[in-house]
Design a protein around this motif. Structure first.
Motif, PDB file in Angstrom:
ATOM      1  N   LYS A  49      -3.148  -1.776  -6.872  1.00  0.00           N
ATOM      2  CA  LYS A  49      -2.368  -2.360  -7.957  1.00  0.00           C
ATOM      3  C   LYS A  49      -1.672  -1.312  -8.815  1.00  0.00           C
ATOM      4  CE  LYS A  49      -4.646  -6.831  -8.430  1.00  0.00           C
ATOM      5  NZ  LYS A  49      -3.405  -7.614  -8.324  1.00  0.00           N
ATOM      6  N   ALA A  50      -2.150  -0.085  -8.783  1.00  0.00           N
ATOM      7  CA  ALA A  50      -1.526   0.989  -9.552  1.00  0.00           C
ATOM      8  C   ALA A  50      -0.399   1.664  -8.776  1.00  0.00           C
ATOM      9  CB  ALA A  50      -2.573   2.014  -9.952  1.00  0.00           C
ATOM     10  N   GLY A  51      -0.166   1.218  -7.536  1.00  0.00           N
ATOM     11  CA  GLY A  51       0.871   1.813  -6.716  1.00  0.00           C
ATOM     12  C   GLY A  51       0.401   3.015  -5.924  1.00  0.00           C
ATOM     13  N   ARG A  52      -0.884   3.309  -5.987  1.00  0.00           N
ATOM     14  CA  ARG A  52      -1.448   4.444  -5.264  1.00  0.00           C
ATOM     15  C   ARG A  52      -1.645   4.086  -3.794  1.00  0.00           C
ATOM     16  NH1 ARG A  52      -7.675   6.041  -6.374  1.00  0.00           N
ATOM     17  NH2 ARG A  52      -7.728   3.777  -6.075  1.00  0.00           N
ATOM     18  N   VAL A  53      -1.176   4.920  -2.884  1.00  0.00           N
ATOM     19  CA  VAL A  53      -1.401   4.687  -1.460  1.00  0.00           C
ATOM     20  C   VAL A  53      -2.859   4.986  -1.140  1.00  0.00           C
ATOM     21  CG1 VAL A  53      -0.764   5.337   0.896  1.00  0.00           C
ATOM     22  CG2 VAL A  53       0.989   5.237  -0.891  1.00  0.00           C
ATOM     23  N   VAL A  54      -3.563   4.004  -0.586  1.00  0.00           N
ATOM     24  CA  VAL A  54      -4.995   4.153  -0.326  1.00  0.00           C
ATOM     25  C   VAL A  54      -5.334   4.177   1.160  1.00  0.00           C
ATOM     26  CG1 VAL A  54      -5.665   3.135  -2.534  1.00  0.00           C
ATOM     27  CG2 VAL A  54      -5.357   1.646  -0.541  1.00  0.00           C
ATOM     28  N   GLU A  55      -4.363   3.840   1.997  1.00  0.00           N
ATOM     29  CA  GLU A  55      -4.622   3.880   3.442  1.00  0.00           C
ATOM     30  C   GLU A  55      -3.321   3.964   4.212  1.00  0.00           C
ATOM     31  OE1 GLU A  55      -5.460   1.349   7.364  1.00  0.00           O
ATOM     32  OE2 GLU A  55      -5.103   0.333   5.464  1.00  0.00           O
ATOM     33  N   TYR A  56      -3.364   4.690   5.308  1.00  0.00           N
ATOM     34  CA  TYR A  56      -2.253   4.734   6.255  1.00  0.00           C
ATOM     35  C   TYR A  56      -2.853   4.667   7.649  1.00  0.00           C
ATOM     36  CZ  TYR A  56       1.699   6.472   9.004  1.00  0.00           C
ATOM     37  OH  TYR A  56       2.698   6.619   9.938  1.00  0.00           O
ATOM     38  N   SER A  57      -2.318   3.793   8.480  1.00  0.00           N
ATOM     39  CA  SER A  57      -2.860   3.682   9.841  1.00  0.00           C
ATOM     40  C   SER A  57      -1.740   3.566  10.851  1.00  0.00           C
ATOM     41  CB  SER A  57      -3.793   2.471   9.959  1.00  0.00           C
ATOM     42  OG  SER A  57      -3.064   1.261   9.847  1.00  0.00           O
ATOM     43  N   LEU A  58      -2.049   4.012  12.060  1.00  0.00           N
ATOM     44  CA  LEU A  58      -1.156   3.887  13.204  1.00  0.00           C
ATOM     45  C   LEU A  58      -1.915   3.152  14.302  1.00  0.00           C
ATOM     46  CD1 LEU A  58       0.380   7.477  13.297  1.00  0.00           C
ATOM     47  CD2 LEU A  58       1.593   5.362  12.737  1.00  0.00           C
ATOM     48  N   ALA A  59      -1.420   1.983  14.668  1.00  0.00           N
ATOM     49  CA  ALA A  59      -2.071   1.177  15.697  1.00  0.00           C
ATOM     50  C   ALA A  59      -1.148   1.043  16.903  1.00  0.00           C
ATOM     51  CB  ALA A  59      -2.416  -0.208  15.146  1.00  0.00           C
ATOM     52  N   ARG A  60      -1.736   1.126  18.091  1.00  0.00           N
ATOM     53  CA  ARG A  60      -0.973   0.925  19.326  1.00  0.00           C
ATOM     54  C   ARG A  60      -1.599  -0.225  20.099  1.00  0.00           C
ATOM     55  NH1 ARG A  60      -1.989   6.150  17.062  1.00  0.00           N
ATOM     56  NH2 ARG A  60      -0.244   7.536  17.525  1.00  0.00           N
TER      57      ARG A  60
END
Length: 246
Positions: A220-231
């Motif tokens: 909610k604060a705009g902070r990126v908390v996860e990034y994922s790459l799925a195939r």
């Protein structure tokens, strides 16, 4: 969980906070489709708020089609449309598969801490230096269907390596263990070709077409908390999807 309080942005009405908290549980699979959610009194006790506040929050979710009330019985999680389920639901893979009548498994094949690089700096910013890194394989009815790499800043979830296990929802862990409330999701889809490693886990031939899904999740604060790459084995042209969790 008596006396638990939720911590959202200041100057937001309590009933909106409760609505967001309950919806997060719909999204991460804590409250399952077709099942009854806790009673008004149980939610009052859990969040230490009035019955009127809980009722207003629940009524908003009913109006939006997320919940349905059955007179004399209770409030249940409504069945979403197929489009809504796929595009707007952050439920974990196992919960989504169960909803569709399949047996699913998610297996962690590696977990470690990795340093930042130029790609991750573009996503998370230059101040994040270390990440929890996971490789996972998702199977449907015994067949591998998706290979996923996940990055979560170490500062967001310092002990995630010991908490995220097989068949565990990442979003539920982030919420329950680290008080991370997901607010925004960006998904990018494009066609790609499998590497030897991806082909091994998906049991396909190296070079076979796969669908690459890049997911960026913010709180909610705009902070990126996860990034994922799925195939996975889907084949689509390059598109981008931006989801605001309301």
């Amino acid at each position: 969980m008596k006396g638990e309080r939720i911590d959202f942005a200041e100057n937001v009405p309590l009933y909106i906070m409760i609505e967001s908290a309950v919806e997060q549980r719909l999204l991460d699979g804590t409250y399952q489709v077709g099942k009854m959610i806790p009673t008004e009194f149980e939610l009052m006790d859990e969040f230490s708020v009035s019955r009127e506040t809980v009722r207003k929050a629940i009524n908003l979710l009913v109006q939006r089609g997320k919940l349905e009330k059955k007179r004399g019985i209770g409030t249940f999680v409504a069945s979403p449309s197929e489009t809504e389920w796929r595009l707007n639901n952050l439920s974990n893979f196992n919960a989504m598969a169960a909803h569709a009548g399949h047996h699913a498994e998610t297996k962690v094949i590696s977990a470690k801490i990795v340093p930042s690089d130029n790609r991750l700096k573009r996503i998370f910013g230059s101040k994040v230096s270390q990440y929890n890194y996971f490789e996972r394989v998702r199977s449907l009815d015994g067949d591998p269907v998706e290979y996923v790499e996940t990055f979560v800043p170490l500062k967001v979830a310092p002990t995630l390596q010991t908490v995220l296990k097989d068949n565990t929802s990442l979003y539920k862990v982030l919420r329950d263990q680290y008080n991370v409330i997901v607010s925004h999701v960006k998904k990018e889809f494009q066609a790609s070709n499998s590497t030897s490693k991806e082909a091994k886990y998906l049991r396909i031939t190296e070079g076979d077409a796969v669908q690459l899904v890049a997911t960026t999740v913010s709180d909610k604060a705009g902070r990126v908390v996860e990034y994922s790459l799925a195939r996975n084995n889907g084949i689509v042209s390059s598109i981008e999807l931006d989801i605001q969790v309301k």
